[in-house]
Design a protein around this motif. Structure first.
Motif, PDB file in Angstrom:
ATOM      1  N   ILE A 153     -61.917 -17.883 -16.228  1.00  0.00           N
ATOM      2  CA  ILE A 153     -61.816 -18.290 -17.629  1.00  0.00           C
ATOM      3  C   ILE A 153     -60.401 -17.989 -18.115  1.00  0.00           C
ATOM      4  CG2 ILE A 153     -62.771 -17.937 -19.935  1.00  0.00           C
ATOM      5  CD1 ILE A 153     -65.306 -16.752 -18.433  1.00  0.00           C
ATOM      6  N   ALA A 154     -59.617 -19.044 -18.315  1.00  0.00           N
ATOM      7  CA  ALA A 154     -58.201 -18.895 -18.691  1.00  0.00           C
ATOM      8  C   ALA A 154     -58.064 -18.949 -20.206  1.00  0.00           C
ATOM      9  CB  ALA A 154     -57.372 -19.994 -18.052  1.00  0.00           C
ATOM     10  N   GLN A 155     -57.360 -17.970 -20.768  1.00  0.00           N
ATOM     11  CA  GLN A 155     -57.334 -17.812 -22.211  1.00  0.00           C
ATOM     12  C   GLN A 155     -55.936 -17.965 -22.821  1.00  0.00           C
ATOM     13  OE1 GLN A 155     -60.284 -14.710 -23.733  1.00  0.00           O
ATOM     14  NE2 GLN A 155     -59.827 -13.939 -21.689  1.00  0.00           N
ATOM     15  N   ARG A 156     -55.951 -18.220 -24.098  1.00  0.00           N
ATOM     16  CA  ARG A 156     -54.708 -18.343 -24.864  1.00  0.00           C
ATOM     17  C   ARG A 156     -53.908 -17.041 -24.835  1.00  0.00           C
ATOM     18  NH1 ARG A 156     -54.396 -19.969 -31.312  1.00  0.00           N
ATOM     19  NH2 ARG A 156     -52.126 -19.994 -31.470  1.00  0.00           N
ATOM     20  N   SER A 157     -54.591 -15.918 -24.720  1.00  0.00           N
ATOM     21  CA  SER A 157     -53.938 -14.606 -24.704  1.00  0.00           C
ATOM     22  C   SER A 157     -53.110 -14.367 -23.447  1.00  0.00           C
ATOM     23  CB  SER A 157     -54.997 -13.509 -24.799  1.00  0.00           C
ATOM     24  OG  SER A 157     -55.854 -13.546 -23.663  1.00  0.00           O
ATOM     25  N   GLY A 158     -53.318 -15.193 -22.418  1.00  0.00           N
ATOM     26  CA  GLY A 158     -52.667 -14.985 -21.122  1.00  0.00           C
ATOM     27  C   GLY A 158     -53.563 -14.302 -20.107  1.00  0.00           C
ATOM     28  N   LEU A 159     -54.707 -13.814 -20.550  1.00  0.00           N
ATOM     29  CA  LEU A 159     -55.646 -13.149 -19.646  1.00  0.00           C
ATOM     30  C   LEU A 159     -56.570 -14.166 -18.975  1.00  0.00           C
ATOM     31  CD1 LEU A 159     -56.726 -10.106 -21.848  1.00  0.00           C
ATOM     32  CD2 LEU A 159     -54.958 -10.158 -20.072  1.00  0.00           C
ATOM     33  N   ILE A 160     -56.997 -13.829 -17.757  1.00  0.00           N
ATOM     34  CA  ILE A 160     -57.982 -14.637 -17.033  1.00  0.00           C
ATOM     35  C   ILE A 160     -59.179 -13.742 -16.725  1.00  0.00           C
ATOM     36  CG2 ILE A 160     -58.464 -16.010 -14.962  1.00  0.00           C
ATOM     37  CD1 ILE A 160     -55.360 -16.397 -14.749  1.00  0.00           C
ATOM     38  N   LEU A 161     -60.346 -14.115 -17.226  1.00  0.00           N
ATOM     39  CA  LEU A 161     -61.567 -13.367 -16.916  1.00  0.00           C
ATOM     40  C   LEU A 161     -62.175 -13.895 -15.631  1.00  0.00           C
ATOM     41  CD1 LEU A 161     -63.506 -13.077 -20.317  1.00  0.00           C
ATOM     42  CD2 LEU A 161     -62.013 -11.397 -19.246  1.00  0.00           C
ATOM     43  N   VAL A 162     -62.671 -12.980 -14.803  1.00  0.00           N
ATOM     44  CA  VAL A 162     -63.402 -13.343 -13.591  1.00  0.00           C
ATOM     45  C   VAL A 162     -64.864 -12.970 -13.832  1.00  0.00           C
ATOM     46  CG1 VAL A 162     -63.600 -13.087 -11.108  1.00  0.00           C
ATOM     47  CG2 VAL A 162     -61.357 -12.826 -12.208  1.00  0.00           C
ATOM     48  N   SER A 205     -54.280  -9.954 -15.453  1.00  0.00           N
ATOM     49  CA  SER A 205     -53.233  -9.854 -16.464  1.00  0.00           C
ATOM     50  C   SER A 205     -51.853 -10.000 -15.823  1.00  0.00           C
ATOM     51  CB  SER A 205     -53.340  -8.502 -17.177  1.00  0.00           C
ATOM     52  OG  SER A 205     -52.287  -8.335 -18.089  1.00  0.00           O
ATOM     53  N   HIS A 206     -51.210 -11.091 -16.117  1.00  0.00           N
ATOM     54  CA  HIS A 206     -49.820 -11.301 -15.681  1.00  0.00           C
ATOM     55  C   HIS A 206     -49.086 -12.181 -16.690  1.00  0.00           C
ATOM     56  CE1 HIS A 206     -46.260 -12.787 -13.662  1.00  0.00           C
ATOM     57  NE2 HIS A 206     -46.714 -14.018 -13.801  1.00  0.00           N
ATOM     58  N   HIS A 207     -49.719 -13.292 -17.064  1.00  0.00           N
ATOM     59  CA  HIS A 207     -49.054 -14.272 -17.923  1.00  0.00           C
ATOM     60  C   HIS A 207     -48.820 -13.701 -19.323  1.00  0.00           C
ATOM     61  CE1 HIS A 207     -49.302 -17.517 -14.995  1.00  0.00           C
ATOM     62  NE2 HIS A 207     -50.530 -17.106 -14.732  1.00  0.00           N
ATOM     63  N   LEU A 257     -54.683 -19.750  -8.077  1.00  0.00           N
ATOM     64  CA  LEU A 257     -53.399 -20.088  -8.690  1.00  0.00           C
ATOM     65  C   LEU A 257     -53.593 -20.204 -10.197  1.00  0.00           C
ATOM     66  CD1 LEU A 257     -52.383 -23.052  -6.327  1.00  0.00           C
ATOM     67  CD2 LEU A 257     -51.883 -20.620  -6.016  1.00  0.00           C
ATOM     68  N   SER A 258     -52.626 -19.738 -10.968  1.00  0.00           N
ATOM     69  CA  SER A 258     -52.685 -19.880 -12.419  1.00  0.00           C
ATOM     70  C   SER A 258     -51.298 -20.183 -12.968  1.00  0.00           C
ATOM     71  CB  SER A 258     -53.254 -18.611 -13.065  1.00  0.00           C
ATOM     72  OG  SER A 258     -52.422 -17.486 -12.816  1.00  0.00           O
ATOM     73  N   THR A 259     -51.284 -20.924 -14.080  1.00  0.00           N
ATOM     74  CA  THR A 259     -50.008 -21.261 -14.705  1.00  0.00           C
ATOM     75  C   THR A 259     -50.232 -21.575 -16.176  1.00  0.00           C
ATOM     76  OG1 THR A 259     -47.974 -22.532 -14.415  1.00  0.00           O
ATOM     77  CG2 THR A 259     -50.028 -23.764 -14.311  1.00  0.00           C
ATOM     78  N   GLY A 260     -49.144 -21.713 -16.916  1.00  0.00           N
ATOM     79  CA  GLY A 260     -49.314 -21.994 -18.330  1.00  0.00           C
ATOM     80  C   GLY A 260     -48.019 -22.026 -19.112  1.00  0.00           C
ATOM     81  N   GLU A 261     -48.117 -21.508 -20.326  1.00  0.00           N
ATOM     82  CA  GLU A 261     -47.038 -21.643 -21.297  1.00  0.00           C
ATOM     83  C   GLU A 261     -45.794 -20.836 -20.944  1.00  0.00           C
ATOM     84  OE1 GLU A 261     -46.750 -21.739 -26.199  1.00  0.00           O
ATOM     85  OE2 GLU A 261     -48.437 -20.753 -25.230  1.00  0.00           O
ATOM     86  N   ASP A 266     -59.601  -9.234  -3.738  1.00  0.00           N
ATOM     87  CA  ASP A 266     -59.617  -8.062  -4.626  1.00  0.00           C
ATOM     88  C   ASP A 266     -58.978  -8.346  -5.988  1.00  0.00           C
ATOM     89  OD1 ASP A 266     -56.938  -8.231  -4.033  1.00  0.00           O
ATOM     90  OD2 ASP A 266     -56.834  -6.337  -2.925  1.00  0.00           O
ATOM     91  N   PHE A 267     -58.620  -9.627  -6.239  1.00  0.00           N
ATOM     92  CA  PHE A 267     -58.049 -10.085  -7.528  1.00  0.00           C
ATOM     93  C   PHE A 267     -56.695  -9.443  -7.845  1.00  0.00           C
ATOM     94  CE2 PHE A 267     -62.758 -10.261  -8.067  1.00  0.00           C
ATOM     95  CZ  PHE A 267     -62.867 -11.614  -7.845  1.00  0.00           C
ATOM     96  N   SER A 268     -55.994  -9.005  -6.808  1.00  0.00           N
ATOM     97  CA  SER A 268     -54.652  -8.461  -7.015  1.00  0.00           C
ATOM     98  C   SER A 268     -53.643  -9.608  -7.112  1.00  0.00           C
ATOM     99  CB  SER A 268     -54.271  -7.530  -5.858  1.00  0.00           C
ATOM    100  OG  SER A 268     -54.279  -8.234  -4.622  1.00  0.00           O
ATOM    101  N   LEU A 269     -52.548  -9.353  -7.805  1.00  0.00           N
ATOM    102  CA  LEU A 269     -51.476 -10.344  -7.923  1.00  0.00           C
ATOM    103  C   LEU A 269     -50.636 -10.288  -6.651  1.00  0.00           C
ATOM    104  CD1 LEU A 269     -49.961 -12.418  -9.709  1.00  0.00           C
ATOM    105  CD2 LEU A 269     -48.603 -10.498 -10.588  1.00  0.00           C
ATOM    106  N   LEU A 270     -50.620 -11.396  -5.896  1.00  0.00           N
ATOM    107  CA  LEU A 270     -49.898 -11.433  -4.623  1.00  0.00           C
ATOM    108  C   LEU A 270     -48.446 -11.845  -4.799  1.00  0.00           C
ATOM    109  CD1 LEU A 270     -52.576 -13.298  -2.455  1.00  0.00           C
ATOM    110  CD2 LEU A 270     -52.158 -10.823  -2.547  1.00  0.00           C
ATOM    111  N   TYR A 271     -48.219 -12.758  -5.739  1.00  0.00           N
ATOM    112  CA  TYR A 271     -46.912 -13.401  -5.799  1.00  0.00           C
ATOM    113  C   TYR A 271     -46.806 -14.140  -7.124  1.00  0.00           C
ATOM    114  CZ  TYR A 271     -43.048 -16.300  -3.920  1.00  0.00           C
ATOM    115  OH  TYR A 271     -41.841 -16.900  -3.691  1.00  0.00           O
ATOM    116  N   HIS A 272     -45.618 -14.231  -7.661  1.00  0.00           N
ATOM    117  CA  HIS A 272     -45.410 -15.090  -8.833  1.00  0.00           C
ATOM    118  C   HIS A 272     -43.950 -15.513  -8.877  1.00  0.00           C
ATOM    119  CE1 HIS A 272     -43.335 -12.006 -11.312  1.00  0.00           C
ATOM    120  NE2 HIS A 272     -44.119 -11.157 -10.658  1.00  0.00           N
ATOM    121  N   PHE A 273     -43.718 -16.676  -9.451  1.00  0.00           N
ATOM    122  CA  PHE A 273     -42.341 -17.159  -9.543  1.00  0.00           C
ATOM    123  C   PHE A 273     -42.202 -18.102 -10.729  1.00  0.00           C
ATOM    124  CE2 PHE A 273     -44.575 -20.104  -6.775  1.00  0.00           C
ATOM    125  CZ  PHE A 273     -44.145 -21.364  -7.199  1.00  0.00           C
TER     126      PHE A 273
END
Length: 299
Positions: A69-78, A91-93, A110-114, A125-132
């Motif tokens: 669930i991708a949110q306006r706040s930048g958080l993604i719920l699993v 939490s990254h965005h 994969l996630s992306t946005g504003e 494990d829902f860890s952040l592997l990489y971002h660019f």
């Protein structure tokens, strides 16, 4: 060929996201309301508020028994659909998340946005592997090709950027749209990528080289979603112009326009999202008028 079957009311605010459930004849919707809603296509009725959310939902993506669930706040719920509980909050965005996709073969999300970045998460494990960073501003949409070897990102600067899913290196930049990209889908047969933008155009890019082979003046305003039928040779588009259009996926001939202006049933405001039900019997559309409309396809 395609006719209005039912309209589902209940949302109090604009709706931006739809996703099919794992169980047949069930789907989810979400938007500016404070929850994700579950609906039944069997009874054509509201089932329940599945999970409360803290801010507007811009995208839903189901993978097996997980709903992202991708949110306006930048958080993604699993959310675990079997256990009916939140498993994690990603939490990254720094700004709104507009799209989420999975690469099953790599067990990655994969996630992306504003904020213009692409984030790669582990499904283990829902860890952040990489971002660019992709661009300085919004990336609106992600598409993954049939073999999961390439991903395409639709960007605010009107470019489509294609990356290798192996190492996330940039392969190509596709120039064709004059305004931001708002929708993007690979065809089920793997023959082409189709893009829609704020310029109201559809562009068809032949694979594997992404050669621009066709362009269609599809709508009056932004093309907000492209949805290929799971089995039949059709795809549907929806737009800010309040219309849904059904197209032939082989020759891009227009079959049907669903719009109040064309004297059919239709939405009376911008249509933000549409999907086919998993069995292909229904087309589901929704938007700023807070209505969820169910259409039936008679082949």
């Amino acid at each position: 060929m395609i006719t209005h079957l039912h309209t589902l009311g209940g949302h109090q605010n604009p709706i931006y996201a739809l996703a099919n459930a794992a169980k047949e004849n069930t789907f989810y919707s979400a938007g500016n309301d404070k929850g994700v809603v579950e609906w039944s296509l069997q009874t054509m009725s509201f089932v329940k508020v599945l999970v409360p959310v803290q801010s507007s939902v811009y995208a839903l993506h189901r993978y097996n028994d997980l709903l992202f669930i991708a949110q306006r706040s930048g958080l993604i719920l699993v959310f675990d659909l079997k256990l009916e509980k939140n498993l994690a909050t990603l939490s990254h965005h720094q700004k709104a998340v507009f799209d989420i996709r999975t690469i099953a073969g790599k067990n990655e999300l994969l996630s992306t946005g504003e904020d213009g970045t692409l984030a790669v998460w582990s499904l283990a494990d829902f860890s952040l592997l990489y971002h660019f960073p992709v661009i300085q501003n919004t990336v609106r949409v992600i598409a993954v090709n049939n073999t999961e070897t390439e991903i395409a990102l639709g960007c605010k600067d009107g470019l489509i950027r294609v990356y290798s899913s192996e190492d996330y290196s940039l392969i190509k930049e596709l120039r064709g749209h004059t305004l931001p990209i708002t929708s993007l889908q690979y065809s089920p047969d793997g023959q082409y990528l189709i893009s829609g933008g704020r310029d109201a155009q559809l562009k068809i890019w032949a694979l594997p080289d992404y050669e621009l082979i066709n362009q269609v003046a599809a709508h009056m305003f932004s093309v907000y979603a492209i949805a290929f039928h799971p089995a039949a040779p059709y795809f549907a588009t929806c737009s800010q112009d309040k219309s849904i259009k059904l197209w032939d996926s082989k020759n891009f001939k227009l079959y049907k326009i669903l719009s109040l202006e064309k004297n059919t049933q239709g939405h009376f405001h911008s249509i933000n999202k549409l999907i086919w039900s998993s069995n292909g019997r229904y087309l589901i559309s929704t938007g700023d008028d807070r209505q969820v409309m169910i259409w039936t396809l008679n082949l």
